[in-house]
Design a protein around this motif. Structure first.
Motif, PDB file in Angstrom:
ATOM      1  N   UNK A   1      74.170 -56.088   1.938  1.00 28.28           N
ATOM      2  CA  UNK A   1      74.114 -54.639   1.710  1.00 28.28           C
ATOM      3  C   UNK A   1      75.460 -54.104   1.212  1.00 28.28           C
ATOM      4  N   UNK A   2      75.392 -53.161   0.283  1.00 30.00           N
ATOM      5  CA  UNK A   2      76.598 -52.538  -0.254  1.00 30.00           C
ATOM      6  C   UNK A   2      76.877 -51.236   0.479  1.00 30.00           C
ATOM      7  N   UNK A   3      78.144 -51.044   0.863  1.00 31.33           N
ATOM      8  CA  UNK A   3      78.545 -49.827   1.568  1.00 31.33           C
ATOM      9  C   UNK A   3      79.058 -48.808   0.555  1.00 31.33           C
ATOM     10  N   UNK A   4      78.531 -47.591   0.563  1.00 33.77           N
ATOM     11  CA  UNK A   4      79.019 -46.558  -0.365  1.00 33.77           C
ATOM     12  C   UNK A   4      80.477 -46.200  -0.078  1.00 33.77           C
ATOM     13  N   UNK A   5      81.311 -46.206  -1.137  1.00 33.63           N
ATOM     14  CA  UNK A   5      82.745 -45.940  -1.005  1.00 33.63           C
ATOM     15  C   UNK A   5      83.141 -44.657  -1.707  1.00 33.63           C
ATOM     16  N   UNK A   6      84.222 -44.050  -1.207  1.00 29.29           N
ATOM     17  CA  UNK A   6      84.903 -42.951  -1.873  1.00 29.29           C
ATOM     18  C   UNK A   6      86.313 -42.890  -1.299  1.00 29.29           C
ATOM     19  N   UNK A   7      87.069 -41.851  -1.633  1.00 30.13           N
ATOM     20  CA  UNK A   7      88.408 -41.666  -1.077  1.00 30.13           C
ATOM     21  C   UNK A   7      88.515 -40.267  -0.487  1.00 30.13           C
ATOM     22  N   UNK A   8      89.419 -40.133   0.513  1.00 31.01           N
ATOM     23  CA  UNK A   8      89.642 -38.814   1.092  1.00 31.01           C
ATOM     24  C   UNK A   8      90.755 -38.096   0.342  1.00 31.01           C
ATOM     25  N   UNK A   9      91.169 -36.954   0.854  1.00 34.29           N
ATOM     26  CA  UNK A   9      92.175 -36.142   0.164  1.00 34.29           C
ATOM     27  C   UNK A   9      93.529 -36.826   0.084  1.00 34.29           C
ATOM     28  N   UNK A  10      93.770 -37.815   0.959  1.00 34.98           N
ATOM     29  CA  UNK A  10      95.049 -38.545   0.934  1.00 34.98           C
ATOM     30  C   UNK A  10      94.964 -39.830   0.131  1.00 34.98           C
ATOM     31  N   UNK A  11      93.814 -40.103  -0.465  1.00 27.28           N
ATOM     32  CA  UNK A  11      93.659 -41.300  -1.273  1.00 27.28           C
ATOM     33  C   UNK A  11      93.244 -42.536  -0.505  1.00 27.28           C
ATOM     34  N   UNK A  12      92.959 -42.403   0.802  1.00 28.28           N
ATOM     35  CA  UNK A  12      92.530 -43.553   1.589  1.00 28.28           C
ATOM     36  C   UNK A  12      91.052 -43.843   1.335  1.00 28.28           C
ATOM     37  N   UNK A  13      90.708 -45.122   1.360  1.00 31.25           N
ATOM     38  CA  UNK A  13      89.318 -45.528   1.190  1.00 31.25           C
ATOM     39  C   UNK A  13      88.520 -45.123   2.425  1.00 31.25           C
ATOM     40  N   UNK A  14      87.399 -44.453   2.181  1.00 33.67           N
ATOM     41  CA  UNK A  14      86.515 -44.034   3.262  1.00 33.67           C
ATOM     42  C   UNK A  14      85.085 -44.322   2.851  1.00 33.67           C
ATOM     43  N   UNK A  15      84.198 -44.281   3.830  1.00 27.82           N
ATOM     44  CA  UNK A  15      82.777 -44.496   3.566  1.00 27.82           C
ATOM     45  C   UNK A  15      82.124 -43.178   3.165  1.00 27.82           C
ATOM     46  N   UNK A  16      81.186 -43.258   2.227  1.00 30.19           N
ATOM     47  CA  UNK A  16      80.374 -42.095   1.882  1.00 30.19           C
ATOM     48  C   UNK A  16      79.312 -41.836   2.949  1.00 30.19           C
ATOM     49  N   UNK A  17      78.830 -42.937   3.534  1.00 26.34           N
ATOM     50  CA  UNK A  17      77.755 -42.869   4.531  1.00 26.34           C
ATOM     51  C   UNK A  17      77.655 -44.227   5.195  1.00 26.34           C
ATOM     52  N   UNK A  18      76.672 -44.383   6.007  1.00 24.99           N
ATOM     53  CA  UNK A  18      76.369 -45.694   6.570  1.00 24.99           C
ATOM     54  C   UNK A  18      75.707 -46.555   5.495  1.00 24.99           C
ATOM     55  N   UNK A  19      75.537 -47.852   5.788  1.00 23.04           N
ATOM     56  CA  UNK A  19      74.747 -48.703   4.901  1.00 23.04           C
ATOM     57  C   UNK A  19      73.350 -48.106   4.758  1.00 23.04           C
ATOM     58  N   UNK A  20      72.797 -48.178   3.585  1.00 24.75           N
ATOM     59  CA  UNK A  20      71.477 -47.593   3.342  1.00 24.75           C
ATOM     60  C   UNK A  20      70.344 -48.548   3.669  1.00 24.75           C
ATOM     61  N   UNK A  21      70.668 -49.744   4.094  1.00 26.36           N
ATOM     62  CA  UNK A  21      69.675 -50.724   4.533  1.00 26.36           C
ATOM     63  C   UNK A  21      70.254 -51.506   5.702  1.00 26.36           C
ATOM     64  N   UNK A  22      69.403 -52.131   6.512  1.00 25.84           N
ATOM     65  CA  UNK A  22      69.922 -52.877   7.671  1.00 25.84           C
ATOM     66  C   UNK A  22      70.831 -54.017   7.248  1.00 25.84           C
ATOM     67  N   UNK A  23      71.898 -54.224   8.015  1.00 23.95           N
ATOM     68  CA  UNK A  23      72.802 -55.339   7.750  1.00 23.95           C
ATOM     69  C   UNK A  23      72.349 -56.547   8.558  1.00 23.95           C
ATOM     70  N   UNK A  24      72.891 -57.708   8.207  1.00 26.28           N
ATOM     71  CA  UNK A  24      72.633 -58.909   8.986  1.00 26.28           C
ATOM     72  C   UNK A  24      71.318 -59.582   8.661  1.00 26.28           C
ATOM     73  N   UNK A  25      70.881 -60.469   9.555  1.00 24.21           N
ATOM     74  CA  UNK A  25      69.666 -61.255   9.306  1.00 24.21           C
ATOM     75  C   UNK A  25      68.462 -60.378   9.015  1.00 24.21           C
ATOM     76  N   UNK A  26      67.572 -60.902   8.194  1.00 27.43           N
ATOM     77  CA  UNK A  26      66.409 -60.121   7.784  1.00 27.43           C
ATOM     78  C   UNK A  26      65.507 -59.768   8.939  1.00 27.43           C
ATOM     79  N   UNK A  27      65.471 -60.621   9.999  1.00 27.42           N
ATOM     80  CA  UNK A  27      64.579 -60.319  11.114  1.00 27.42           C
ATOM     81  C   UNK A  27      65.048 -59.102  11.895  1.00 27.42           C
TER      82      UNK A  27
END
Length: 362
Positions: A332-358
């Motif tokens: 799964x790909x995590x949505x990325x962006x930056x905050x006002x200080x230029x640090x990498x932050x998440x846009x949101x949680x993963x949009x699909x479950x992480x880890x094993x398919x089960x």
């Protein structure tokens, strides 16, 4: 002249109003019957004692008396170790690596002592209490006759008597005391089967605006600090770097690519969601979609991400699609962006479950 009735259900023999026989509480078995496991013991006054297949006691009574105390000590030790296992399982925390290590040591040591002491006590019982006798059983038709049943009952009684289980209450009681907590211990660990996870496995702690920190030094990361193509580092959500339960789902890898290397996602071709990248930096879950191992290897020449457990291989430029191995779906790909200080932050949680398919069925 009235006779005085005995109290508490005692039945005396009368001789001028006085009892000459030992009193016995009504409902308790006679002494001969109390020392047997099957039925009534034959009365020596009515029938002569038949030839015994097994001796009634050990070969060395003095050694048996000493052995009885040692065996009882082993059984008591087993009981205490089993209780210690239950106490360690319930009482010790496992929310950190050190705590988990201490818990595993306590659980392993206590259960090992419980089984070892139980086995040592049983072995000593056989070697010191039970007589050393060889028996040969002839093969007969399976249907037992009445005479054979009587012979079995006789042999069983003699065996019970020879084993010392009936005649030695100290051993019997300590064996039972050691067996009960040992039997209860597996029931205690059944609590790990619940509660059901529900939908908790579908989500991580990543949320909009949460900073990424480099796992280890736990420092936030600017996009400008991660500027060399081919780099891959492990990041974690800020504030949760010591929470192993959270990191089991939320740990992430980020990879820096040269301009033009990322393949955009299209309806006809799987690829990277470009709106979720920052300056050609893309973030993927580090949890393999096969059985949850960490995908810790990256080849910057081929852009392949490799899981070392079962060699599942993912193409990093096309959205971490599977190109080899048993994994069933991309990382799964995590949505990325930056905050006002230029640090990498998440846009949101993963949009699909992480880890094993089960996990998706949780």
């Amino acid at each position: 002249m009235s006779e005085t009735q005995p109290s508490h259900g005692l039945v005396p023999e009368k001789d001028g109003g006085q009892s000459r026989a030992p009193h016995r509480v009504i409902g308790t078995p006679p002494p001969a019957q109390a020392r047997t496991l099957l039925g009534h013991a034959p009365s020596s006054a009515t029938a002569p004692e038949a030839h015994r297949e097994l001796p009634a006691g050990p070969d060395n009574p003095a050694k048996a008396r000493t052995g009885e105390k040692v065996i009882a000590a082993f059984f008591l030790l087993s009981m205490l170790a089993s209780i210690g296992f239950i106490a360690a399982y319930v009482g010790l925390e496992v929310h950190s690596v050190d705590a988990t290590l201490r818990s595993n040591l306590a659980l392993g040591l206590s259960m090992s002592v419980a089984f070892l002491a139980m086995g040592a006590g049983a072995t000593l019982w056989v070697r010191t209490i039970m007589p050393n006798v060889e028996q040969v059983e002839e093969r007969h038709p399976l249907a037992a006759t009445g005479k054979e049943r009587e012979a079995f009952a006789k042999t069983f009684k003699e065996g019970a008597e020879a084993s010392g289980f009936v005649k030695r209450p100290l051993l019997r009681r300590t064996l039972i005391a050691a067996s009960v907590p040992l039997a209860v211990a597996p029931l205690v660990v059944l609590r790990d089967m619940g509660p059901l996870p529900g939908t908790s496995l579908r989500h991580t702690v990543w949320r909009r605006g949460m900073r990424m920190v480099v796992y280890g030094p736990n420092t936030p990361l600017r996009a400008a600090d991660f500027s060399i193509p081919g780099q891959m580092i492990t990041v974690a959500p800020e504030g949760f770097t010591e929470d192993q339960e959270v990191l089991a789902k939320a740990v992430t890898i980020i990879i820096k690519f040269a301009p033009g290397e990322l393949v955009p996602n299209t309806p006809n071709q799987p690829g990277t969601i470009m709106n979720w990248t920052v300056d050609d930096i893309v973030a993927y879950s580090k949890i393999c979609t096969h059985v949850g191992c960490p995908v810790a290897l990256y080849d910057q020449t081929t852009h392949h991400i490799l899981c070392p457990c079962h060699q599942s291989t993912f193409e990093a430029t096309t959205g971490a699609t599977v190109i080899f191995g048993p994994a069933a779906r991309p990382l799964p790909q995590l949505p990325l962006t930056t905050d006002s200080s230029g640090f990498l932050v998440a846009r949101s949680d993963f949009t699909e479950p992480v880890g094993p398919s089960f996990w998706e069925r949780g």
